[in-house]
Design an enzyme around this catalytic site. Structure first.
Site, short mmCIF file in Angstrom:
data_model
loop_
_atom_site.label_atom_id
_atom_site.label_comp_id
_atom_site.label_asym_id
_atom_site.label_seq_id
_atom_site.Cartn_x
_atom_site.Cartn_y
_atom_site.Cartn_z
CB CYS B 70 -0.97 -0.04 1.18
SG CYS B 70 -2.35 1.11 0.98
CG HIS B 187 -3.88 -3.45 3.27
ND1 HIS B 187 -2.78 -2.88 3.87
CD2 HIS B 187 -4.51 -2.43 2.62
CE1 HIS B 187 -2.73 -1.59 3.61
NE2 HIS B 187 -3.77 -1.28 2.84
CD GLU B 189 -1.36 -5.48 5.83
OE1 GLU B 189 -1.14 -6.16 4.79
OE2 GLU B 189 -1.45 -4.23 5.83
#
Lengths: 736, 213
Positions: B70, B187, B189
């Site tokens: 990002c 993302h 994560e």
């Protein structure tokens, strides 16, 4: 006073929003005429925004205590115990007036302000919510305001790295000239490490940290405490400008400082800036405070004491530190690291006075206790709202088909998807969002645990307008129900009272009625108020908004994996309605949107029934007896069923309207205290419901057809509903 | 990101400060998401000139693997470690939602936990994810196998409908020429924990740990 300045004329007093009586009280407190700086300080402190002068009498009647309440109203935010040594810290606050004048910055700094209220108490913010009200979609300003407000909320919250997880957006012509932007923040803190604002220890240093002070937002508190007129847009300089990155630095610096043992008290500078933070901190500690305004970090040159005291520049805090040099050095090092200003601007004193200097020159001297004690409090005259007639459902024409009416309703501004809004908010950052926007309540996991907080904001202003007491109770009950529908236990609320001009008895009557209803609901549901905000004078050219007492609710669930969610899970499961359906069409969305009639008494709120039904549903979720759960609210059963189908892929429902009611009243009536659940074992639920004395009715079953069938020969494809549901808002915003 | 790295590797990552001049010897450098310096200028532009980035560039030149997610992707393109730039989303709005993501190649130390062509559902959350490069550059990175991920629709096609932000050729992530540096917008994560979502992001972290151990 060594400084002689402009003589205070009646015009200047009036421009500061002070009445003649209030000015007379100031003369008495000082024993002389104030100078301009002092007048400015009084004006801010006596504004509706800071003094709650019209609302105090009634707010005091709300229940604020429970064993799990650590801190009720009166601090920067409320604090509740959520178990395991942890506390949830939360508050809602309005930024209505600034957002109408400058939607992006107004909304952004609304988010910034409420975030500071929460982290100033030692909590790390973990979720943002917001409640928005806009004017009619046809009004020429609405599109611009929606776009600006949503972008402003997104711009600030996203940059701060805090998820925006829930909210509500509604449209009504009554908000054409006064939109509502209410922002709520929820944070987590160790229950034994909460920071408060009461100053202590004469001689202790007063520290200014954060961003520099500029000329923005001067007199915001006063501006937001008057009605709008056609010149309101000229008030743009009173709107603050936000800098979320600086606030992110301030958040991290404050939390780092709070982990040390150097702070005695801390308070953010919100409305009325340095004035209210200094007065509140010293006032609560029964002390005086002396500040040298020349030491305030200033963004612009030649700022006057008046400007420095009244600026509402954002991202600033006032801290009372322990007096030793080591504490100051430790604190200064933290703020240096985060590249934020850190300035010792004064000391606490035993004089009980707010003493302002500019270098060696005395520029203001006000006794704090008399100013606070003599703060105006009004018992404004009020008129109860006349009761509306109950709408007889049998006189309301039936639609050609229930699914046709459903299709129309689900594409209306108040019922369509808010995806366009919440996809602009980062609702996933921090990685703990267990229920995303679009459900009954959002759910955010407590880091490193299985526990979750269920969060929601709600209000049904058309109910409040028709019957303030019922509407006030309903707003509280709906948050309680939304939290319950996720399986969480509702613990406490924060309230944002948005009303018109309290000097009009009928407006004051709405306020009093809503408070009475809220009080009853809070008591019945064991659901106290721990923080809140009042926004009055939401009027333009004499026309008031709908009375809008927004409630933000917080609940806790022990294990997020047991949470209840809205979407259907599988075909051939029983669909059960918990609660009684009487087909109440008065004040329903159906009556308004299909028949063009905004009228009637709103559905009654039976708080004992609310509690009984809700406790029963929460039990079903806890024991894993239901596969989906949704509360029934705007648009009634049919809308609830449609939303459950829309949340799933390829599933539908086949239900049959109950006999004895007009089918459209059954489908679209807005009776309260109801939930729709799905279950593999309907019999078990019916038995348990009978034993608990809770009404429960099997109305049909889920299907694998992707069709929603509401009675014989009346069905519609869920994909058709989806496109109507999803398209309205993006299409509206894309049009020009 | 730190949690995801720790979960996969069993070791807490070392944090460095933006003013640090030296990054110690490590197996992997990750530039996470966020709003560096507020992104008030072009996203990532300020961070690309922060002191710690000088050390990062030196390490990258010596072959230390670098991953930017990002805002980290934006920073890496601003430093020139990765080709192309990230412009404002085509819709001019921040977008937070799960997107379909196609793994273009499993042949890298970052993507070895996935199959070639595997379709993932991973969240994006960004304002400036519109990947852009000149056609020559795009042709070149495609020929070199430098495209790591592409946005796809619900049918797994690299269509306009599946492109959330207007990225050229639906590109969501790219490698440097040696495939030692990877940047991408989604993302992973935020897709590692079944308690709050899917686990499609785990393959990336598990694959990385295997490749680096």
């Amino acid at each position: 006073m060594s400084i002689s300045n402009t003589a205070i004329t009646p015009e200047i007093v009036a421009e500061h929003g002070l009445s003649e009586d209030e000015y007379a009280s100031i003369l008495k407190i000082l024993g002389r005429e104030p100078n301009m700086t002092e007048l400015g300080v009084f004006s801010a402190m006596y504004s509706e925004h800071c003094s709650y002068k019209s609302s105090k009498k009634w707010l005091k009647t709300l229940p604020t205590e429970a064993p799990h309440v650590i801190q009720g109203p009166g601090e920067n935010a409320g604090v509740i115990d959520i178990g395991d040594g942890e506390a949830a810290v939360f508050k809602i606050e309005s930024h209505n007036h600034p957002s109408f004048i400058e939607p992006y910055q107004g909304a952004a700094t609304g988010v910034g302000g409420i975030l500071r209220d929460v982290f100033t108490m030692g909590a790390r913010p973990i979720a943002n919510l917001n409640a928005l009200r806009f004017g009619s979609p046809d009004h020429p300003k609405t599109r611009h305001l929606v776009g600006g407000v949503v972008a402003g909320i997104a711009g600030y919250g996203n940059c701060m790295g805090i998820p925006t997880v829930a909210g509500e957006v509604n449209f009504h012509p009554a908000y054409n000239g006064n939109i509502l932007v209410n922002a709520m923040t929820v944070g987590l803190a160790p229950a034994d490490r909460i920071f408060y604002s009461a100053a202590a220890g004469a001689g202790n240093p007063v520290i200014y940290v954060g961003a520099k002070t500029g000329r923005d937002g001067i007199h915001g508190a006063t501006m937001s405490s008057t009605e709008f007129n056609e010149d309101s847009e000229e008030k743009r300089p009173t709107v603050q400008v936000g800098d979320p990155f600086t606030e992110k630095l301030l958040l991290e610096a404050c939390l780092e400082l709070m982990a040390t043992d150097t702070i005695i008290a801390i308070q953010d500078m919100g409305a009325a800036g340095l004035t209210s933070s200094a007065v509140e901190m010293a006032g609560k500690g029964g002390l005086g405070i002396e500040m040298d305004l020349a030491k305030v970090p200033a963004r612009e040159e030649n700022m006057t004491p008046y400007e420095l005291m009244l600026s509402e520049s954002q991202e600033r805090m006032l801290i009372i530190l322990k007096p030793d040099a080591a504490s100051e050095a430790e604190a200064r090092a933290i703020f240096d690291k985060w590249e934020l200003d850190f300035a010792v601007i004064g000391t606490l004193t035993t004089t009980g006075h707010l003493v302002l200097k500019m270098g060696d020159e005395l520029v203001g001297d006000i006794p704090i206790a008399p100013m606070v004690d003599e703060s105006p409090e009004y018992d404004r005259p009020w008129e109860p709202t006349a009761a509306s007639a109950v709408v007889d459902a049998s006189t309301v024409p039936a639609p050609a088909s229930l699914t046709g009416a459903l299709k129309d309703l689900i594409g209306t501004p108040d019922l369509c998807s808010r995806r366009w809004v919440w996809e602009q908010y980062d609702h996933l950052i921090m990685g703990d969002t267990a229920i995303r926007p679009g459900g009954d309540a959002a759910m955010v996991r407590v880091r490193d645990s299985k526990k979750g907080l269920a969060l929601t904001v709600d209000c049904t202003p058309r109910y409040v307008k028709a019957a303030p007491e019922t509407g006030g109770a309903q707003a509280v009950a709906e948050t309680w129900r939304n939290i319950t529908a996720t399986g969480a236990k509702p613990l406490a609320i924060t309230n944002n009272m948005n009303f018109g001009n309290p000097q009009k008895p009928q407006i004051m009557g709405q306020f009093v009625g809503a408070i009475n209803g809220m009080r009853a609901a809070c008591i019945a549901l064991d659901y106290p108020v721990v923080s809140g905000n009042v926004s009055l004078y939401n009027e333009t050219e004499g026309a008031a908004i709908l009375p809008t007492p927004v409630i933000g609710g917080v609940g806790v669930i022990a294990d997020i994996e047991k949470r209840g969610t809205v979407a259907f899970k599988a075909a051939d499961e029983a669909i059960v309605v918990i609660g009684e359906t009487t087909g109440w069409l008065g004040q329903s969305i159906y009556l308004r949107e299909i028949e063009g009639r905004e009228e009637g008494a709103p559905p009654p709120v039976d708080l004992a029934l609310e509690k009984k039904n809700g406790d029963f549903v929460r039990g079903l979720i806890e024991t894993g007896s239901v596969t989906a759960c949704h509360d029934v609210s705007d648009g009634g059963l049919a809308i609830a069923l449609a939303e459950m189908a829309l949340g799933a892929k390829g599933l539908g429902a086949d239900v049959t309207p109950e006999g004895g009611l007009p089918p459209h009243a059954w489908a679209f009536g807005e009776d309260q205290a109801r939930y729709v659940v799905t279950a593999k074992d309907a019999e078990g639920i019916l038995k348990a419901a009978a034993a608990a004395g809770v009404p429960a009715t099997v109305i049909g079953k889920t299907t694998g057809t992707g069709e929603l069938k509401l009675g014989t020969g009346d069905s519609i494809s869920v994909s058709m509903l989806r496109s109507v549901f999803e398209d309205w808002l993006p299409d509206f915003m894309a049009a020009s | 990101m730190a949690i995801a790295l720790e979960q996969a590797s069993g070791k807490a990552p070392l944090m460095v400060w933006h003013k640090d001049s030296e990054i110690p010897d490590v197996d992997l450098i990750v530039v996470p998401g966020g709003f560096s310096y507020g992104d008030y200028l072009r996203a990532g532009a300020m961070a690309a000139h922060s002191p710690v980035l000088r050390s990062l560039k030196e390490k990258a030149a010596k072959g230390t693997p670098v991953m930017g997610v990002c805002n980290g992707f934006q920073v890496l393109t601003e430093t020139g470690l990765l080709p192309g730039v990230l412009m404002r989303n085509a819709g001019l709005k921040f977008i937070c939602r799960n997107v379909g993501l196609k793994v273009e190649t499993s042949q890298s130390l970052f993507t070895g936990g996935y199959e070639d062509g595997q379709i993932l559902s991973i969240p994006v959350a960004h304002n400036d994810g519109n990947y852009f490069a000149g056609n020559e550059t795009l042709d070149r990175i495609e020929q070199n196998g430098q495209v790591a991920f592409r946005y796809v629709d619900e049918n797994g096609e690299t269509s306009a409908a599946g492109n959330p932000n207007g990225s050229a050729r639906n590109i969501a992530g790219v490698f440097n020429k040696d495939k030692t540096v990877l940047g991408f917008m989604p993302h992973p994560e935020n897709a590692i924990d079944p308690a709050v979502g899917n686990t499609d992001g785990r393959g990336l972290f598990d694959g990385l740990v295997r490749a680096l151990s």
